[in-house]
Design a protein around this motif. Structure first.
Motif, PDB file in Angstrom:
ATOM      1  N   ILE A 107       0.836  -1.205   0.000  1.00 20.04           N
ATOM      2  CA  ILE A 107       0.000   0.000   0.000  1.00 20.04           C
ATOM      3  C   ILE A 107       0.870   1.254   0.000  1.00 20.04           C
ATOM      4  O   ILE A 107       0.613   2.218  -0.743  1.00 20.04           O
ATOM      5  N   ALA A 108       1.925   1.257   0.820  1.00 21.33           N
ATOM      6  CA  ALA A 108       2.823   2.413   0.869  1.00 21.33           C
ATOM      7  C   ALA A 108       3.499   2.647  -0.483  1.00 21.33           C
ATOM      8  O   ALA A 108       3.604   3.787  -0.952  1.00 21.33           O
ATOM      9  N   THR A 109       3.931   1.573  -1.123  1.00 23.36           N
ATOM     10  CA  THR A 109       4.603   1.701  -2.426  1.00 23.36           C
ATOM     11  C   THR A 109       3.653   2.203  -3.491  1.00 23.36           C
ATOM     12  O   THR A 109       4.024   3.040  -4.329  1.00 23.36           O
ATOM     13  N   VAL A 110       2.422   1.715  -3.467  1.00 20.19           N
ATOM     14  CA  VAL A 110       1.426   2.179  -4.438  1.00 20.19           C
ATOM     15  C   VAL A 110       1.152   3.670  -4.237  1.00 20.19           C
ATOM     16  O   VAL A 110       1.055   4.442  -5.210  1.00 20.19           O
ATOM     17  N   ILE A 111       1.038   4.110  -2.984  1.00 15.76           N
ATOM     18  CA  ILE A 111       0.792   5.526  -2.705  1.00 15.76           C
ATOM     19  C   ILE A 111       1.976   6.383  -3.156  1.00 15.76           C
ATOM     20  O   ILE A 111       1.804   7.442  -3.787  1.00 15.76           O
ATOM     21  N   ILE A 112       3.184   5.937  -2.848  1.00 18.77           N
ATOM     22  CA  ILE A 112       4.388   6.690  -3.244  1.00 18.77           C
ATOM     23  C   ILE A 112       4.516   6.755  -4.761  1.00 18.77           C
ATOM     24  O   ILE A 112       4.789   7.830  -5.337  1.00 18.77           O
ATOM     25  N   SER A 113       4.316   5.632  -5.433  1.00 18.72           N
ATOM     26  CA  SER A 113       4.391   5.619  -6.897  1.00 18.72           C
ATOM     27  C   SER A 113       3.296   6.480  -7.508  1.00 18.72           C
ATOM     28  O   SER A 113       3.533   7.198  -8.492  1.00 18.72           O
ATOM     29  N   GLY A 114       2.112   6.406  -6.925  1.00 13.00           N
ATOM     30  CA  GLY A 114       1.020   7.258  -7.408  1.00 13.00           C
ATOM     31  C   GLY A 114       1.334   8.735  -7.217  1.00 13.00           C
ATOM     32  O   GLY A 114       0.991   9.566  -8.069  1.00 13.00           O
ATOM     33  N   GLY A 115       1.992   9.073  -6.099  1.00 14.17           N
ATOM     34  CA  GLY A 115       2.395  10.462  -5.890  1.00 14.17           C
ATOM     35  C   GLY A 115       3.402  10.929  -6.932  1.00 14.17           C
ATOM     36  O   GLY A 115       3.295  12.043  -7.462  1.00 14.17           O
ATOM     37  N   ALA A 116       4.390  10.082  -7.249  1.00 17.55           N
ATOM     38  CA  ALA A 116       5.370  10.432  -8.286  1.00 17.55           C
ATOM     39  C   ALA A 116       4.689  10.574  -9.646  1.00 17.55           C
ATOM     40  O   ALA A 116       5.031  11.474 -10.438  1.00 17.55           O
ATOM     41  N   LEU A 117       3.711   9.711  -9.921  1.00 16.43           N
ATOM     42  CA  LEU A 117       2.978   9.803 -11.182  1.00 16.43           C
ATOM     43  C   LEU A 117       2.170  11.093 -11.239  1.00 16.43           C
ATOM     44  O   LEU A 117       2.121  11.764 -12.282  1.00 16.43           O
ATOM     45  N   ILE A 146       2.828  13.941  -9.711  1.00 17.67           N
ATOM     46  CA  ILE A 146       3.753  15.051  -9.911  1.00 17.67           C
ATOM     47  C   ILE A 146       4.215  15.119 -11.369  1.00 17.67           C
ATOM     48  O   ILE A 146       4.380  16.214 -11.938  1.00 17.67           O
ATOM     49  N   SER A 147       4.416  13.963 -11.979  1.00 20.17           N
ATOM     50  CA  SER A 147       4.844  13.955 -13.382  1.00 20.17           C
ATOM     51  C   SER A 147       3.746  14.527 -14.293  1.00 20.17           C
ATOM     52  O   SER A 147       4.055  15.202 -15.285  1.00 20.17           O
ATOM     53  N   LEU A 148       2.485  14.292 -13.951  1.00 23.84           N
ATOM     54  CA  LEU A 148       1.393  14.898 -14.719  1.00 23.84           C
ATOM     55  C   LEU A 148       1.400  16.416 -14.550  1.00 23.84           C
ATOM     56  O   LEU A 148       1.148  17.165 -15.504  1.00 23.84           O
ATOM     57  N   TRP A 149       1.699  16.867 -13.331  1.00 23.70           N
ATOM     58  CA  TRP A 149       1.847  18.297 -13.079  1.00 23.70           C
ATOM     59  C   TRP A 149       3.006  18.857 -13.899  1.00 23.70           C
ATOM     60  O   TRP A 149       2.913  19.951 -14.478  1.00 23.70           O
ATOM     61  N   LEU A 197       7.800  11.899 -19.769  1.00 25.83           N
ATOM     62  CA  LEU A 197       7.293  10.613 -20.248  1.00 25.83           C
ATOM     63  C   LEU A 197       8.026   9.457 -19.569  1.00 25.83           C
ATOM     64  O   LEU A 197       7.396   8.475 -19.152  1.00 25.83           O
ATOM     65  N   ILE A 198       9.347   9.556 -19.461  1.00 23.61           N
ATOM     66  CA  ILE A 198      10.116   8.491 -18.805  1.00 23.61           C
ATOM     67  C   ILE A 198       9.724   8.392 -17.333  1.00 23.61           C
ATOM     68  O   ILE A 198       9.596   7.289 -16.780  1.00 23.61           O
ATOM     69  N   THR A 199       9.524   9.527 -16.678  1.00 21.50           N
ATOM     70  CA  THR A 199       9.117   9.511 -15.275  1.00 21.50           C
ATOM     71  C   THR A 199       7.772   8.825 -15.108  1.00 21.50           C
ATOM     72  O   THR A 199       7.574   8.015 -14.191  1.00 21.50           O
ATOM     73  N   MET A 200       6.823   9.137 -15.982  1.00 19.61           N
ATOM     74  CA  MET A 200       5.522   8.473 -15.937  1.00 19.61           C
ATOM     75  C   MET A 200       5.664   6.969 -16.130  1.00 19.61           C
ATOM     76  O   MET A 200       5.062   6.169 -15.404  1.00 19.61           O
ATOM     77  N   LEU A 201       6.467   6.592 -17.127  1.00 19.39           N
ATOM     78  CA  LEU A 201       6.664   5.171 -17.424  1.00 19.39           C
ATOM     79  C   LEU A 201       7.208   4.423 -16.211  1.00 19.39           C
ATOM     80  O   LEU A 201       6.686   3.358 -15.833  1.00 19.39           O
ATOM     81  N   VAL A 202       8.227   4.991 -15.575  1.00 20.24           N
ATOM     82  CA  VAL A 202       8.858   4.316 -14.441  1.00 20.24           C
ATOM     83  C   VAL A 202       7.910   4.263 -13.247  1.00 20.24           C
ATOM     84  O   VAL A 202       7.833   3.240 -12.550  1.00 20.24           O
ATOM     85  N   ALA A 203       7.167   5.338 -13.008  1.00 17.64           N
ATOM     86  CA  ALA A 203       6.230   5.351 -11.880  1.00 17.64           C
ATOM     87  C   ALA A 203       5.134   4.304 -12.071  1.00 17.64           C
ATOM     88  O   ALA A 203       4.763   3.593 -11.121  1.00 17.64           O
ATOM     89  N   ILE A 204       4.613   4.195 -13.281  1.00 17.65           N
ATOM     90  CA  ILE A 204       3.583   3.183 -13.554  1.00 17.65           C
ATOM     91  C   ILE A 204       4.162   1.785 -13.410  1.00 17.65           C
ATOM     92  O   ILE A 204       3.517   0.875 -12.850  1.00 17.65           O
ATOM     93  N   ALA A 205       5.378   1.581 -13.921  1.00 17.95           N
ATOM     94  CA  ALA A 205       6.018   0.271 -13.796  1.00 17.95           C
ATOM     95  C   ALA A 205       6.216  -0.110 -12.330  1.00 17.95           C
ATOM     96  O   ALA A 205       6.015  -1.259 -11.940  1.00 17.95           O
ATOM     97  N   MET A 206       6.604   0.858 -11.496  1.00 19.42           N
ATOM     98  CA  MET A 206       6.784   0.583 -10.069  1.00 19.42           C
ATOM     99  C   MET A 206       5.462   0.230  -9.413  1.00 19.42           C
ATOM    100  O   MET A 206       5.387  -0.692  -8.584  1.00 19.42           O
ATOM    101  N   LEU A 207       4.416   0.928  -9.771  1.00 18.22           N
ATOM    102  CA  LEU A 207       3.093   0.646  -9.196  1.00 18.22           C
ATOM    103  C   LEU A 207       2.627  -0.753  -9.569  1.00 18.22           C
ATOM    104  O   LEU A 207       2.158  -1.518  -8.715  1.00 18.22           O
ATOM    105  N   LEU A 208       2.747  -1.099 -10.847  1.00 13.64           N
ATOM    106  CA  LEU A 208       2.313  -2.429 -11.295  1.00 13.64           C
ATOM    107  C   LEU A 208       3.155  -3.529 -10.659  1.00 13.64           C
ATOM    108  O   LEU A 208       2.639  -4.590 -10.283  1.00 13.64           O
ATOM    109  N   THR A 209       4.455  -3.298 -10.535  1.00 16.09           N
ATOM    110  CA  THR A 209       5.325  -4.303  -9.927  1.00 16.09           C
ATOM    111  C   THR A 209       4.967  -4.526  -8.467  1.00 16.09           C
ATOM    112  O   THR A 209       5.034  -5.655  -7.972  1.00 16.09           O
TER     113      THR A 209
END
Length: 578
Positions: A57-67, A69-72, A98-110
């Motif tokens: 849950i913590a990792t999903v929240i952190i990755s979602g936060g990075a995602l 910010i990348s949209l911002w 784009l790379i930041t979004m990609l990595v954040a989504i990959a971290m969330l899915l992982t």
């Protein structure tokens, strides 16, 4: 005395130029690193190992936060344009976002995939998630770096965490062996990369990508051997990380030995970070001398395409097959790099984004089917999966066919984008080689898909006890039966034999199995018993969600590709800061 020392130190501090920092530009990796540190600190303060669900849950929240910010960041870049920060060491443009979004989504899915894996293996604590987030922060840094030193720092942060994650399953000797190989070869590649940076600095007087580009555009270098040597050594380091031939030797063993969630994460994130840095370096700094590096990329692409496709044909372990498949995909991405154009960069970005969903989804299913111990990855265990778990088989079939470039998937558009970029750059032979290897690669993807939907057992008797009826070359169909060549254990019995349609169909099935499973079908046929039918495997809810998301995105943007294509194109338009 003290006063004089204070005055001296004050004067020194006044002479030090502290760069201004815009925190928005570097906030995503800070969120990842800060979140990892907080999670690790929290885990150290409790008596028992932190529960896996809490870490997830913590990792999903952190990755979602990075995602988020990348949209911002994306909105900020659209409104104010691309700019460099921190003494021009970091760039915030569409490419980095784009790379930041990609990595954040990959971290969330992982994180979703790893939740069920860690529970199944009885591994508790926050170490897995902490290491993965640190590795993801390194990939983000590589995407936004505008200096060779920052690229190297990001590369090491990415790699060091991956070395440990590869050895994370301490119960398997293969995991430790894979990590040792990865560490040794990775250490050599990092040393070579640093040497390349040093030579480049010696030739240009700077490690900043923009300053290197200015130097090369304003000065005519009569003897550029030092510069080319530095560039060649940096390409070696990049090629190792993207698993391009001939620097791919680590890939099959590491992919096979690493925990399956780590393999998917590695395939997506390590490629994204390394290709992002490669594109930035070659296009931003060395575009002036593209005639010198394009032939090298061309050769790497050809070798990766051919070896990745043909060696994968002989693999029986699904993870090793996907490892060689990743080498083939690296060859396709190199098509866009080799083009040396904005269209090529856009095509490579699109391919990276689409490949991330395909590979994480595939390895999520491999993780589930690996069962306890994560060691059941032989291709024969996938036989009849559609009959046991149809939704899981359907998802895997879609993701594998997408990697093969099937219509109505992102895989088709990804391959077309890089091929068209290569053709537009005049590299028609390379495009032809790529399409031929894509046809070859389709075989081993279809091999698994057909096997999942094949019914019946491997060793069903055909033509009576103690023998089997093989479909003869002279066989034909007459009335209600088929003429076949009857054989026993020692060879042909003689002449032609009459077989019922059911027996003939069984003969065809056996022939197909021998094609699909190579020598295993023959070995089972010679035995006296039929292998036990694999049992259904439970699919953790979060892993199922990850699989559904990956499959859905692969199909959705395969049917409706324009938004993702426009996203990659716009990121390329904002590639260089204004």
């Amino acid at each position: 005395m003290i006063a004089s020392l204070f005055a001296t130190s004050h004067a020194v501090s006044d002479s030090v130029s502290v760069p201004s920092i815009r925190w928005l530009a570097i906030l995503p990796p800070i969120i990842m690193i800060g979140g990892a540190v907080v999670l690790l600190g929290l885990a150290s303060l409790v008596r028992k190992p932190l529960r896996v669900r809490v870490s997830t849950i913590a990792t999903v929240i952190i990755s979602g936060g990075a995602l988020g910010i990348s949209l911002w960041q994306w909105n900020d870049v659209q409104q104010h344009g691309a700019h460099t920060y921190v003494k021009h060491a970091v760039v915030m443009d569409g490419f980095s976002v784009l790379i930041t979004m990609l990595v954040a989504i990959a971290m969330l899915l992982t994180a979703l995939v790893a939740d069920g894996y860690l529970r199944r293996e009885g591994t508790h604590g926050a170490e897995f998630h902490v290491l993965a987030m640190l590795s993801a922060s390194g990939a983000m840094m590589m995407g936004m770096a505008n200096d060779l030193i920052i690229i190297f720092l990001g590369l090491e942060i990415l790699s060091l965490a991956l070395y440990v994650l590869t050895a994370f399953n301490y119960k398997r000797a293969a995991s430790g062996e894979a990590a040792l190989k990865y560490l040794i070869l990775g250490g050599f590649s990092s040393a070579i990369f640093v040497y390349g940076i040093a030579l480049t600095y010696g030739a240009t007087g700077s490690t900043n990508l923009t300053q290197i580009s200015d130097y090369l555009s304003k000065n005519v270098v009569l003897t550029n051997g030092l510069l080319l040597a530095g560039l060649a050594l940096m390409l070696v380091g990049f090629s190792f990380k993207v698993a391009a031939v001939p620097f791919h030797m680590w890939t099959p063993d590491v992919y096979q030995g690493a925990p399956s969630p780590v393999t998917g994460f590695m395939a997506a994130v390590a490629k994204a970070g390394a290709f992002a840095a490669m594109l930035r370096v070659l296009f931003s700094s060395f575009g002036v001398i593209e005639t010198d590096w394009r032939p090298i990329i061309y050769g790497l692409a050809v070798l990766s395409l051919v070896l990745g496709a043909f060696v994968a044909l002989r693999q029986r372990d699904v993870k090793r097959m996907l490892a060689y498949s990743s080498i083939n995909h690296a060859g396709f991405i190199l098509l866009g790099v080799s083009a040396g154009t904005a269209r090529g960069a856009s095509a490579s970005l699109y391919y990276l984004f689409a490949y991330m969903f395909m590979t994480i989804g595939s390895f999520a299913i491999v993780t589930v089917l690996g069962r306890e111990g994560d060691g059941d990855h032989d291709i024969s265990s996938y036989r009849g999966l559609a009959g046991r778990q149809p939704m899981l088989a359907l998802a895997l079939a879609v993701l594998l066919l997408a990697q093969a470039g099937a219509p109505f998937t992102t895989g088709l558009w990804a391959k077309l984008q890089v091929v068209f970029a290569a053709v537009g750059a005049g590299e028609v032979p390379l495009a032809v080689i790529a399409m031929v290897t894509a046809a070859v690669a389709a075989y081993f993807y279809l091999r698994v898909a057909v096997l999942m939907y094949a019914g019946g057992g491997l060793g069903e008797p055909e033509g009576g006890a103690g023998g089997s009826a093989q479909l003869g070359a002279e066989g034909g169909m007459t009335g209600g039966g088929i003429i076949t060549g009857a054989t026993d254990g020692n060879g042909p019995v003689g002449g032609l034999a009459w077989a019922t349609p059911a027996a003939a169909a069984s003969s065809v099935t056996t022939l197909n199995e021998q094609i699909l499973l190579n020598d295993e079908a023959a070995e089972v046929a010679e035995g006296d018993h039929e292998p036990a039918e694999p049992e259904r495997v439970p699919v953790p809810a979060l892993a199922g969600l990850s699989i559904a998301l990956c499959t859905g995105v692969t199909v959705l943007f395969g049917v409706w590709p324009q938004p993702l294509i426009d996203f990659a194109n716009h990121a390329t338009l904002l590639f260089l800061p204004k």
